[in-house]
Design a protein around this motif. Structure first.
Motif, PDB file in Angstrom:
ATOM      1  N   LYS A 185      19.558  -8.131  -5.106  1.00 13.26           N
ATOM      2  CA  LYS A 185      18.623  -7.799  -6.193  1.00 13.26           C
ATOM      3  C   LYS A 185      17.741  -9.010  -6.481  1.00 13.26           C
ATOM      4  O   LYS A 185      18.221 -10.140  -6.401  1.00 13.26           O
ATOM      5  CB  LYS A 185      19.408  -7.438  -7.458  1.00 13.26           C
ATOM      6  N   PHE A 186      16.485  -8.757  -6.871  1.00 15.89           N
ATOM      7  CA  PHE A 186      15.608  -9.909  -7.098  1.00 15.89           C
ATOM      8  C   PHE A 186      15.948 -10.675  -8.378  1.00 15.89           C
ATOM      9  O   PHE A 186      15.451 -11.769  -8.607  1.00 15.89           O
ATOM     10  CB  PHE A 186      14.122  -9.560  -6.978  1.00 15.89           C
ATOM     11  N   SER A 187      16.814 -10.135  -9.197  1.00 11.81           N
ATOM     12  CA  SER A 187      17.277 -10.909 -10.360  1.00 11.81           C
ATOM     13  C   SER A 187      18.197 -12.044  -9.897  1.00 11.81           C
ATOM     14  O   SER A 187      18.513 -12.943 -10.660  1.00 11.81           O
ATOM     15  CB  SER A 187      18.031 -10.009 -11.330  1.00 11.81           C
TER      16      SER A 187
ATOM     17  N   LEU B 217      13.858  -9.128   0.543  1.00  9.17           N
ATOM     18  CA  LEU B 217      15.092  -8.607  -0.010  1.00  9.17           C
ATOM     19  C   LEU B 217      14.881  -7.209  -0.535  1.00  9.17           C
ATOM     20  O   LEU B 217      13.756  -6.794  -0.836  1.00  9.17           O
ATOM     21  CB  LEU B 217      15.685  -9.532  -1.084  1.00  9.17           C
ATOM     22  N   ASP B 218      15.956  -6.482  -0.602  1.00  8.97           N
ATOM     23  CA  ASP B 218      15.949  -5.144  -1.191  1.00  8.97           C
ATOM     24  C   ASP B 218      17.364  -4.826  -1.615  1.00  8.97           C
ATOM     25  O   ASP B 218      18.318  -5.157  -0.895  1.00  8.97           O
ATOM     26  CB  ASP B 218      15.445  -4.097  -0.171  1.00  8.97           C
ATOM     27  N   ARG B 219      17.511  -4.197  -2.778  1.00 11.77           N
ATOM     28  CA  ARG B 219      18.854  -3.877  -3.269  1.00 11.77           C
ATOM     29  C   ARG B 219      19.450  -2.678  -2.539  1.00 11.77           C
ATOM     30  O   ARG B 219      20.649  -2.432  -2.621  1.00 11.77           O
ATOM     31  CB  ARG B 219      18.787  -3.648  -4.785  1.00 11.77           C
TER      32      ARG B 219
ATOM     33  N   LYS C 218       6.364   8.074   8.027  1.00 14.49           N
ATOM     34  CA  LYS C 218       5.224   8.264   7.147  1.00 14.49           C
ATOM     35  C   LYS C 218       5.408   7.531   5.816  1.00 14.49           C
ATOM     36  O   LYS C 218       6.133   7.972   4.934  1.00 14.49           O
ATOM     37  CB  LYS C 218       5.014   9.759   6.905  1.00 14.49           C
ATOM     38  N   HIS C 219       4.784   6.395   5.748  1.00 13.42           N
ATOM     39  CA  HIS C 219       5.005   5.536   4.605  1.00 13.42           C
ATOM     40  C   HIS C 219       3.770   4.671   4.426  1.00 13.42           C
ATOM     41  O   HIS C 219       3.337   4.000   5.354  1.00 13.42           O
ATOM     42  CB  HIS C 219       6.245   4.669   4.892  1.00 13.42           C
ATOM     43  N   PHE C 220       3.163   4.755   3.245  1.00 14.88           N
ATOM     44  CA  PHE C 220       1.944   3.979   3.030  1.00 14.88           C
ATOM     45  C   PHE C 220       2.219   2.856   2.036  1.00 14.88           C
ATOM     46  O   PHE C 220       2.435   3.135   0.854  1.00 14.88           O
ATOM     47  CB  PHE C 220       0.835   4.872   2.455  1.00 14.88           C
TER      48      PHE C 220
ATOM     49  N   GLY D 148      11.593  -2.403   0.925  1.00 15.27           N
ATOM     50  CA  GLY D 148      11.349  -0.958   1.070  1.00 15.27           C
ATOM     51  C   GLY D 148      11.206  -0.534   2.512  1.00 15.27           C
ATOM     52  O   GLY D 148      12.127  -0.657   3.318  1.00 15.27           O
ATOM     53  N   GLY D 149      10.011  -0.081   2.896  1.00 11.64           N
ATOM     54  CA  GLY D 149       9.756   0.313   4.280  1.00 11.64           C
ATOM     55  C   GLY D 149       9.184  -0.852   5.078  1.00 11.64           C
ATOM     56  O   GLY D 149       8.781  -0.684   6.226  1.00 11.64           O
ATOM     57  N   GLY D 150       9.076  -2.008   4.452  1.00  6.44           N
ATOM     58  CA  GLY D 150       8.651  -3.219   5.170  1.00  6.44           C
ATOM     59  C   GLY D 150       7.163  -3.312   5.421  1.00  6.44           C
ATOM     60  O   GLY D 150       6.725  -4.126   6.239  1.00  6.44           O
TER      61      GLY D 150
ATOM     62  N   SER E 114      15.423  -5.216 -17.154  1.00  3.22           N
ATOM     63  CA  SER E 114      16.123  -6.515 -17.104  1.00  3.22           C
ATOM     64  C   SER E 114      15.871  -7.178 -15.749  1.00  3.22           C
ATOM     65  O   SER E 114      15.674  -8.400 -15.657  1.00  3.22           O
ATOM     66  CB  SER E 114      17.627  -6.335 -17.286  1.00  3.22           C
ATOM     67  N   GLU E 115      15.876  -6.362 -14.687  1.00  3.61           N
ATOM     68  CA  GLU E 115      15.610  -6.882 -13.349  1.00  3.61           C
ATOM     69  C   GLU E 115      14.215  -7.519 -13.284  1.00  3.61           C
ATOM     70  O   GLU E 115      14.041  -8.606 -12.756  1.00  3.61           O
ATOM     71  CB  GLU E 115      15.668  -5.739 -12.319  1.00  3.61           C
ATOM     72  N   LEU E 116      13.236  -6.803 -13.829  1.00  2.00           N
ATOM     73  CA  LEU E 116      11.854  -7.290 -13.764  1.00  2.00           C
ATOM     74  C   LEU E 116      11.715  -8.603 -14.537  1.00  2.00           C
ATOM     75  O   LEU E 116      11.113  -9.565 -14.043  1.00  2.00           O
ATOM     76  CB  LEU E 116      10.902  -6.218 -14.331  1.00  2.00           C
TER      77      LEU E 116
ATOM     78  N   PHE F 141      11.171   6.399   1.161  1.00  3.40           N
ATOM     79  CA  PHE F 141      12.463   6.743   1.769  1.00  3.40           C
ATOM     80  C   PHE F 141      13.451   7.186   0.697  1.00  3.40           C
ATOM     81  O   PHE F 141      14.205   8.134   0.875  1.00  3.40           O
ATOM     82  CB  PHE F 141      13.024   5.539   2.536  1.00  3.40           C
ATOM     83  N   GLN F 142      13.456   6.480  -0.426  1.00  2.00           N
ATOM     84  CA  GLN F 142      14.384   6.837  -1.513  1.00  2.00           C
ATOM     85  C   GLN F 142      13.983   8.165  -2.151  1.00  2.00           C
ATOM     86  O   GLN F 142      14.825   9.024  -2.400  1.00  2.00           O
ATOM     87  CB  GLN F 142      14.387   5.726  -2.578  1.00  2.00           C
ATOM     88  N   LEU F 143      12.697   8.315  -2.381  1.00  2.00           N
ATOM     89  CA  LEU F 143      12.215   9.526  -3.049  1.00  2.00           C
ATOM     90  C   LEU F 143      12.419  10.770  -2.194  1.00  2.00           C
ATOM     91  O   LEU F 143      12.767  11.843  -2.690  1.00  2.00           O
ATOM     92  CB  LEU F 143      10.728   9.330  -3.377  1.00  2.00           C
TER      93      LEU F 143
ATOM     94  N   PHE G 213       6.217  -8.447  -5.621  1.00  3.33           N
ATOM     95  CA  PHE G 213       7.109  -7.396  -6.120  1.00  3.33           C
ATOM     96  C   PHE G 213       6.326  -6.091  -6.145  1.00  3.33           C
ATOM     97  O   PHE G 213       5.326  -5.986  -6.861  1.00  3.33           O
ATOM     98  CB  PHE G 213       7.548  -7.660  -7.572  1.00  3.33           C
ATOM     99  N   ASP G 214       6.767  -5.108  -5.371  1.00  6.97           N
ATOM    100  CA  ASP G 214       6.152  -3.775  -5.390  1.00  6.97           C
ATOM    101  C   ASP G 214       7.217  -2.868  -6.025  1.00  6.97           C
ATOM    102  O   ASP G 214       8.146  -2.430  -5.351  1.00  6.97           O
ATOM    103  CB  ASP G 214       5.845  -3.380  -3.931  1.00  6.97           C
ATOM    104  N   LEU G 215       7.082  -2.657  -7.330  1.00  2.53           N
ATOM    105  CA  LEU G 215       8.188  -2.071  -8.094  1.00  2.53           C
ATOM    106  C   LEU G 215       8.410  -0.579  -7.817  1.00  2.53           C
ATOM    107  O   LEU G 215       7.570   0.079  -7.223  1.00  2.53           O
ATOM    108  CB  LEU G 215       7.941  -2.305  -9.587  1.00  2.53           C
TER     109      LEU G 215
HETATM  110  C1  LIG Z   1       7.954   0.701  -3.757  1.00  3.77           C
HETATM  111  S1  LIG Z   1       9.230   0.189  -2.706  1.00  3.77           S
HETATM  112  C2  LIG Z   1       8.535  -1.129  -1.816  1.00  3.77           C
HETATM  113  C3  LIG Z   1       7.704  -0.692  -0.652  1.00  3.77           C
HETATM  114  C4  LIG Z   1       7.247  -1.850   0.218  1.00  3.77           C
HETATM  115  N1  LIG Z   1       6.285  -2.693  -0.419  1.00  3.77           N
HETATM  116  C5  LIG Z   1       6.683  -1.360   1.527  1.00  3.77           C
HETATM  117  O1  LIG Z   1       5.573  -1.745   1.866  1.00  3.77           O
HETATM  118  O2  LIG Z   1       7.348  -0.605   2.201  1.00  3.77           O
HETATM  119  C6  LIG Z   1      10.307  -0.626  -3.788  1.00  3.77           C
HETATM  120  C7  LIG Z   1      11.581  -1.155  -3.143  1.00  3.77           C
HETATM  121  O3  LIG Z   1      12.104  -2.138  -4.012  1.00  3.77           O
HETATM  122  C8  LIG Z   1      13.484  -2.039  -4.080  1.00  3.77           C
HETATM  123  N2  LIG Z   1      13.884  -2.598  -5.371  1.00  3.77           N
HETATM  124  C9  LIG Z   1      13.645  -2.088  -6.601  1.00  3.77           C
HETATM  125  N3  LIG Z   1      14.166  -2.891  -7.536  1.00  3.77           N
HETATM  126  C10 LIG Z   1      14.727  -3.938  -6.887  1.00  3.77           C
HETATM  127  C11 LIG Z   1      15.431  -5.103  -7.318  1.00  3.77           C
HETATM  128  N4  LIG Z   1      15.654  -5.332  -8.607  1.00  3.77           N
HETATM  129  N5  LIG Z   1      15.855  -5.971  -6.388  1.00  3.77           N
HETATM  130  C12 LIG Z   1      15.634  -5.738  -5.057  1.00  3.77           C
HETATM  131  N6  LIG Z   1      15.003  -4.645  -4.597  1.00  3.77           N
HETATM  132  C13 LIG Z   1      14.544  -3.758  -5.496  1.00  3.77           C
HETATM  133  C14 LIG Z   1      13.761  -0.560  -3.957  1.00  3.77           C
HETATM  134  O4  LIG Z   1      15.072  -0.356  -3.488  1.00  3.77           O
HETATM  135  C15 LIG Z   1      12.680  -0.106  -2.986  1.00  3.77           C
HETATM  136  O5  LIG Z   1      13.157  -0.091  -1.688  1.00  3.77           O
END
Ligand SMILES: C[S@@+](CC[C@H](N)C(=O)[O-])C[C@H]1O[C@@H](n2cnc3c(N)ncnc32)[C@H](O)[C@@H]1O
Length: 339
Positions: free
Chosen positions: A85-87, A58-60, A11-13, A39-41, A221-223, A111-113, A104-106
């Motif tokens: 990391k995207f940095s 990518l995802d950290r 369950k992931h939107f 994230g959940g792809g 800083s990452e953003l 899954f984490q929450l 970037f979907d910040l």
């Molecule tokens: C909101 S979720 C993305 C959901 C995704 N768009 C989907 O459709 O499932 C954000 C994801 O970004 C990852 N993330 C956050 N900051 C990041 C960074 N600086 N570099 C890489 N991944 C990052 C988190 O670990 C998380 O899994």
């Protein structure tokens, strides 16, 4: 629950999926999209329905590796994943393999929450961890070892918490008696410290939790780095799409797209307009943003604070936008306080 359900189907939107796909315009041939926050792809999976698209994701978070494997196995020629990391985008992409879109979907994935052992949710009762992945410190270390003045700065600057002084005083008092180890202990301290709830719609712990999470993961800083590197590695005419969830993130994105666009405001009417052409990385940007549709809000109320902004790259040669980092130096400085 059907336990045979795929990891990607859990369950992931994906927030504002239709809008993201439309902006990516995947029916255009031979595009390379970089999904910077797998994230959940949700985005990657939808984009891969189009035969001419390649996705680098990518995802950290190392928990994303397993979810990405499903796509890597299914579509090996179209999809590649990196636990990064995207940095550090330059480790994955370079000026020879520029991409058409960076998205970037910040913030946090469902899954984490929902994994209470990670301590992102106030509902968790377990340890206060809050590491998204590839982070150097945990929130438990922060609240138990950071000095009082620095902890106040973290809550004030990164959480915009108006009652930071009282919350921090009570954290210090509590940790002198016993190490603060669980989310429930932290929640109790915050609840007993808050006198006013300025915004009844949000939980009293929201801002403190936001501050700790941003600090632990150096999110501003990452953003900033992510935006700069995406600008360097996106093709001319390509797009950078950002979905942000709180005011600090949105402030950074809005400033960047506005001030590095071809119609950026003139700092002074006495300055020649030609100066505006320098560092015009993006086509005219008019502070436009999209928000989730009513239909999406009903289906996924958690999307309510999402703001989608995107900008289109001009042919202006890339040069490092030093002034951008300076503008947000106070966030970077707080994130760099060592514990
Ligand atoms: C909101 S979720 C993305 C959901 C995704 N768009 C989907 O459709 O499932 C954000 C994801 O970004 C990852 N993330 C956050 N900051 C990041 C960074 N600086 N570099 C890489 N991944 C990052 C988190 O670990 C998380 O899994």
């Amino acid at each position: 629950m059907n336990i045979s359900v795929s990891l990607l189907e859990k369950k992931h939107f994906p927030v504002m999926l239709d809008e993201v796909i439309q902006i990516c315009d995947p029916s255009k041939k031979n595009q390379l999209v970089v999904d910077c926050t797998f994230g959940g792809g949700g985005y990657s999976k939808e984009l891969l329905n189009f035969p001419n698209i390649k996705v680098i994701a990518l995802d950290r978070d190392k928990s994303a590796i397993e979810r990405a494997k499903e796509l890597e196995t299914k579509q090996p020629n179209q999809f590649t994943f990196y636990n990064e990391k995207f940095s550090n985008l330059e480790k994955i992409i370079n000026t020879d393999t520029k991409a058409d879109v960076f998205v970037f979907d910040l913030g946090l994935s469902t899954f984490q929450l929902q994994d209470y052992s990670r301590g992102f949710s106030f509902k968790a009762t377990d340890k206060i961890d809050m590491q998204m992945g590839l982070s150097d410190i945990s929130a438990e270390q922060v609240i138990n070892t950071l000095d009082e003045a620095s902890l106040k700065l973290v809550l004030k600057i990164l959480g915009e918490e108006q009652e930071a002084n009282r919350i921090v005083k009570n954290i210090i008092k509590a940790r002198q008696i016993k190490k603060i180890e669980t989310v429930s202990e932290l929640v109790k301290i915050i609840e007993s410290s808050k006198k006013k709830n300025y915004n009844k719609k949000i939980n009293v712990c929201t801002k403190t939790f936001q501050a700790l999470r941003i600090f632990v993961n150096k999110e501003t800083s990452e953003l900033i780095e992510g935006l700069i590197k995406a600008t360097q590695f996106v093709k001319y005419g390509g797009k950078i799409i950002i979905i942000s969830f709180h005011s600090i993130e949105d402030k950074i994105v809005k400033y960047y797209f506005t001030n590095y666009s071809s119609n950026k405001p003139n700092p002074s009417r006495y300055m020649p307009t030609q100066s505006n052409k320098k560092n015009s990385f993006f086509e005219k940007y008019k502070n436009n943003f999209l928000t989730p549709s009513t239909k999406e809000l009903i289906k996924n109320p958690a999307s309510r604070s999402a703001k989608l902004r995107y900008a289109v790259r001009t042919e202006q040669e890339f040069n490092h936008p030093k002034e951008f980092k300076e503008k947000f130096r106070r966030y970077i400085n707080v994130e760099n306080i060592s514990i």
